[in-house]
Design a protein around this motif. Structure first.
Motif, PDB file in Angstrom:
ATOM      1  N   ARG A 248       0.915  -1.205  -0.067  1.00 13.20           N
ATOM      2  CA  ARG A 248      -0.029  -0.032   0.082  1.00 13.20           C
ATOM      3  C   ARG A 248       0.902   1.387   0.038  1.00 13.20           C
ATOM      4  O   ARG A 248       1.935   1.241   0.800  1.00 13.20           O
TER       5      ARG A 248
ATOM      6  N   SER B 216       2.499   4.809   0.511  1.00 12.82           N
ATOM      7  CA  SER B 216       2.212   5.877   1.936  1.00 12.82           C
ATOM      8  C   SER B 216       3.202   6.926   1.361  1.00 12.82           C
ATOM      9  O   SER B 216       4.015   7.189   0.554  1.00 12.82           O
TER      10      SER B 216
ATOM     11  N   TYR C 241      -0.834   6.354   5.080  1.00 15.45           N
ATOM     12  CA  TYR C 241      -0.999   5.301   4.015  1.00 15.45           C
ATOM     13  C   TYR C 241      -2.207   5.597   3.144  1.00 15.45           C
ATOM     14  O   TYR C 241      -3.286   6.231   3.442  1.00 15.45           O
TER      15      TYR C 241
END
Length: 426
Positions: free
Chosen positions: A362, A364, A369
């Motif tokens: 994910r 960030s 995030y």
């Protein structure tokens, strides 16, 4: 409707290698999905040196009386009183929409070698499980062999249904039919690394016989995209060029040269404005994504009730110059009704693009995030067909580029608990 098909496999000529039996059952159109959580109490101890490592196996009963595995829980190590994590399963998978059909659950003790020990079983139905919305339901786990051998046998523990909830699973088409409008914006890389448009080596070079790599990618993706955009008006920008009349560097100049209304009519209109811009701007640099991402994000932020969803298509040849700002822009945009498609053209390495496409990790920025994965990246070169079948190549490109958009739209609607409006029956 159940069907049986029998086939004989012949891997070795003249020798029968086995039989394959294919069973099929017509699926119901039930779209409900169930989330449930279970725990157990005082299960039988199966391990010599420890307790047990229990897990559950759910079976759907079929019309012919057989059972098919439809779910396995995780293993909870070294306990006779496990609490399993909540899990979600479509009602179709659990009972094919038949609320009274038997659902069988086996309880096993996990073993490393795969020879899991059977603890016991119990049966229920969707209708019975659904009562747990108002009360806990406790099931006795029974082992038929133990029951036959031991007169004083009571059970092998109990399983309790802690929670059970149902919600409808909506599809991308449900939202489109319900009136959600898709709005597509195009951004094209005009940096000098693409090469002089007048030279055959340039990625922007359009010969009399073939479109440039940029035009091919735009046409392949855009011609599918425009079927979902009701007004067929596409805001189209260029970035990384010096633009007339004063020659200032711009990272979000309208291809149609109209700051008040950057929309082009259809993909053909975008192509026409793109080719016109190539004749009037000077390719320069750097390669900055953040300005155009923030531009579309600003528009997306104005309507967040699910009636509008924005998709930004960026076509580029190289390394991003403003990576930190781009990450920040994407993380901010991830909470908005918006997706970003990046098509990389040319021979460059695109590691940075892979990082932005948060399929593995994910994205960030500054410790924050992304709320959702909203970026899809594909390298154009992977879709150049050596056999010269350009139509097939571009169809594959368009398919893969657009593959994640429905799921990304659904993830936005789900996080905001936005349900599709009913489509007009007319």
């Amino acid at each position: 409707m159940a069907e049986g098909v029998q086939d004989r496999s012949e891997g070795v000529p003249g020798k029968r290698c086995g039989t394959i039996l294919l069973l099929a059952e017509e699926l119901s159109n039930c779209r409900d999905i169930v989330t449930m959580q279970l725990c157990a109490n005082k299960l039988d101890k199966k391990d010599f040196f420890g307790k047990s490592d229990p897990f559950l196996v759910f079976y759907r009963s079929n019309e012919d009386g057989t059972f098919t595995i439809c779910h396995k829980t995780e293993v909870v190590k070294n306990t006779l009183n496990p609490v399993w994590q909540p899990f979600t399963i479509p009602v179709r998978a659990l009972c094919n929409g038949d609320y009274d059909r038997t659902v069988k659950i086996d309880v096993y003790d996990w073993d490393r070698d795969g020879s899991h020990d059977f603890i016991g079983e119990f049966a229920t139905s969707y209708r019975e499980l659904s009562r747990a919305q108002s009360q806990f339901t406790v099931y006795e786990v029974l082992n038929p062999r133990k029951k036959c051998k031991k007169k004083k046998y009571v059970n092998s523990g109990t399983v309790t249904l802690l929670s059970f909830s149902v919600e409808s699973e909506f599809t991308f088409v449900d939202y489109i039919r319900g009136g959600t409008q898709l709005n597509f914006t195009v951004a094209i890389d005009f940096t000098a690394s693409n090469g002089l448009p007048s030279q055959p080596t340039s990625l922007h070079y359009a010969s009399p016989y073939q479109l440039s790599a940029y035009a091919l990618a735009l046409k392949a993706v855009g011609e599918i995209i425009q079927d979902y955009d009701s007004d067929k008006l596409f805001p189209a920008y260029g970035f990384g060029a010096k633009v007339p009349p004063d020659g200032k560097i711009s990272h979000q100049f309208p291809l149609n040269n109209n700051m008040e209304n950057p929309s082009c009519v259809g993909i053909e209109g975008v192509l026409e404005s793109y080719l016109q811009s190539l004749r009037t701007v000077q390719l320069y640099g750097p390669t900055n994504f953040a300005p155009v991402i923030n531009q579309v994000a600003g528009t997306a932020a104005q309507v967040t009730d699910g009636s509008q969803y924005h998709v930004l298509l960026i076509i580029t040849d190289g390394v991003i110059s403003d990576m930190l700002q781009t990450k920040e822009a994407i993380v901010t945009a991830s909470s908005l009704p918006m997706s970003i498609i990046i098509v990389g053209v040319g021979p460059a390495e695109f590691e940075a693009m892979e990082e932005l496409d948060g399929d593995e990790v994910r994205l960030s920025s500054r410790g924050r995030y992304a709320e959702r994965d909203i970026v899809q990246f594909v390298p154009f070169r992977d879709y150049v067909d050596d056999s010269g079948n350009q139509v097939l190549s571009m169809a594959r490109l368009a398919k893969d580029v657009l593959a994640e958009i429905p799921e990304q739209l659904l993830s936005y609607m789900k996080t905001r608990d936005i349900k599709p409006l009913r489509a007009d029956p007319k």
